[in-house]
Design an enzyme around this catalytic site. Sequence first.
Site, PDB file in Angstrom:
ATOM      1  CB  ILE A 181      -3.004  28.919 -21.809  1.00 21.14           C
ATOM      2  CG1 ILE A 181      -1.762  27.715 -21.596  1.00 21.14           C
ATOM      3  CG2 ILE A 181      -3.151  28.872 -23.766  1.00 21.14           C
ATOM      4  CD1 ILE A 181      -1.806  26.448 -21.702  1.00 21.14           C
ATOM      5  CG  ASP A 200      -6.974  22.816  -5.703  1.00 19.94           C
ATOM      6  OD1 ASP A 200      -8.288  23.168  -5.426  1.00 19.94           O
ATOM      7  OD2 ASP A 200      -6.528  23.037  -6.829  1.00 19.94           O
TER       8      ASP A 200
END
Length: 686
Positions: free
Chosen positions: A432, A547
């Site tokens: 993924i 972030d």
Amino acid sequence: MPTVLIVEDDDAIRNNIIRLLKLEGFEIVSAENGQAGLEQALRHKPDVVISDVSMPLMDGFQLLEAIRADRFLASTSVMLLTALDDRASMRRGMTSGADDYLAKPFTRVELLDALQGLLKKKERIDETVESAVKAREDHLRRAFTQSLGGATVADKFGLEAPLGAVPDTVMAATVLFSDIRNFTSLAERLDSAEVAELLTQYFERVCEPVLKNGGRHLKFIGDGLMAVFADTLSGGSPLPAARRSVSAALGMALATHEFRAWLHERFGHRGLPPFAIGVGMHSGEVTICRLGTIHNKETTPIGDTVNVAARLESSSKELGWTVVASSAVLEGAGDGIQTGGMTSLNARGKDGFVDVAEIIGLVTNIEDMRHGMATLTERAQDVRDAVRVNSEITARAVKGALQSKLSAFKDHQFSQGDEPLRLKGYRLTRKIGTGGMTEVFLAVRESDSLPVVLKVLDASGKAVSEHLSRFIQEYTLLSRIDHPHVIRIYDQGFTDDHAYIAMEYFETGDLRAEITKGMSGPRVIEIITQVAQALEAIHQMGVIHRDLKPENIMQRADGSVALADFGIAKSMLQQENMAFTQTRHGDVVGTPYYLSPEQAAGGAITPVSDLYSLGVMMFEMLAGARPYKAETLESLLAQHISAPTPLLPAPHEALQPIVERLMCKKPAERYPSAQALLDDLQAISR
């Protein structure tokens, strides 16, 4: 001017780079993800590709791998961009075959310098390769002339070339392309010297039938060969070019069969895959371009006939045929051509669909023997030398590309045939994502069938200690944080070849989809409260996330959220990690929408930097749009630094003071901690 392809999923970053490079005079092509980028690369054949690493559909590493695997794009210069600032990402890019790497944030000057460096490097390489290829082919031409007993190809077949430079020649001819099937699979089991030895022996054998049947304008293309058979011969009854090309193709097949005996004797113990070639032929008009000076003439065949022949050769594998010839070749070859299957292929170009046949034999006659279909009995040393040089050049290129491919796929070494991929109690279901030197998989814990995400590091290679240490530190950082709104870490372990971290899987995805649908005020307060609780927990542990954005807020099935993706999180105990690289205002390129003013200006990062990003998220969740919009990244960063906080829609005006305090330009004027924000939120909820 050179053409540059920009592949970046962030609109602001992509548009800013496009604007910057257009002002410098570059031709620009762009794409919003790796898949679209590959399509653009195949269509436009850019000189340089500048690609982000983290993108949907196909990430930067996968795009790089696809470029290196394509025969027409393999030599394209590729520069990778990423928001990750660790050396592991840089090394991953380089081992995957990148030509350069630029970590965000970076300056305009750094980008232009890196781009100019790639272009100059490409120019030097092109000049070197062109010189080497010309020298090699000139040497090969002399060797072929000597091998034919002193008679030149022009003398033998009446295609004299004048001593001086001449205009391009257009002729009716048959073009032959050949290639070794699955060559990289074969080469990966040999070292570079052995690959060179194999190619030397192979080309010596297959060039013989090409030469004896009048093939000229020979070109070695990697492990492949191209030759042109002209329709004009001198003296007597000329043999058709198409017939001679069929004879050459079948002779190559026979030579390959004999070559397998040598291959078995030399490398029989190495378990090499079966050795086979494919040949494609097409007849039509061919343009011979003459290059070089009067003392160093070179020729290159071009045109639709050449392109169709190459397409037929590439189709030989999917057809399962050794020799594929177009109907034009069959019509020109005369009697005695034995065929197998027949079909039509889309050969592109003006020819469109082409009828083709499998060639399985040729019944020769006395005329064939009289006009050159005799066995070439002697090989000059120069021929062997020329072929050896070509083989060594090809071997180096093949092994270089092969090493990049192996590095990109080394994470799959724990697969066993058709059995499911397993890793110490986990069954992997699909890949993924990619991050740094690690690969991310969706997996199932076999003890209780719990879906998990596995982050896997290959720990089998040399000089892995640095990456392994960083991997363990990441686990240590996350495992210290036990909070309901921070991603859960289940396990860390090691196999003989791999280190892994098992973490929580979020089937619902991230917060972006919910923001897009629209959110109520109470739901926004619920989410902000949970994220603030997570921030308070990590800040108490000495960790700054750095972030914070909707894509890193993951949703559980019960509606709660968890803070994830600590890939660039830093410990406040490490003072060297407290600040981003200093840059001039307006020159920063990075993820811009949630960046605090101090990050945008290159200042020190503190826990309240995370709170500013949370304020931007809160505004977006309430207003349905980000607080700042701009046509350029420079303008956007300037707004983060100095523009006032926009007003929320009227239904949410009661929350304006909280958003404004979170988004204060000066860190000292924001909430001093996430707990202080939680206190205000609790007061509003009463």
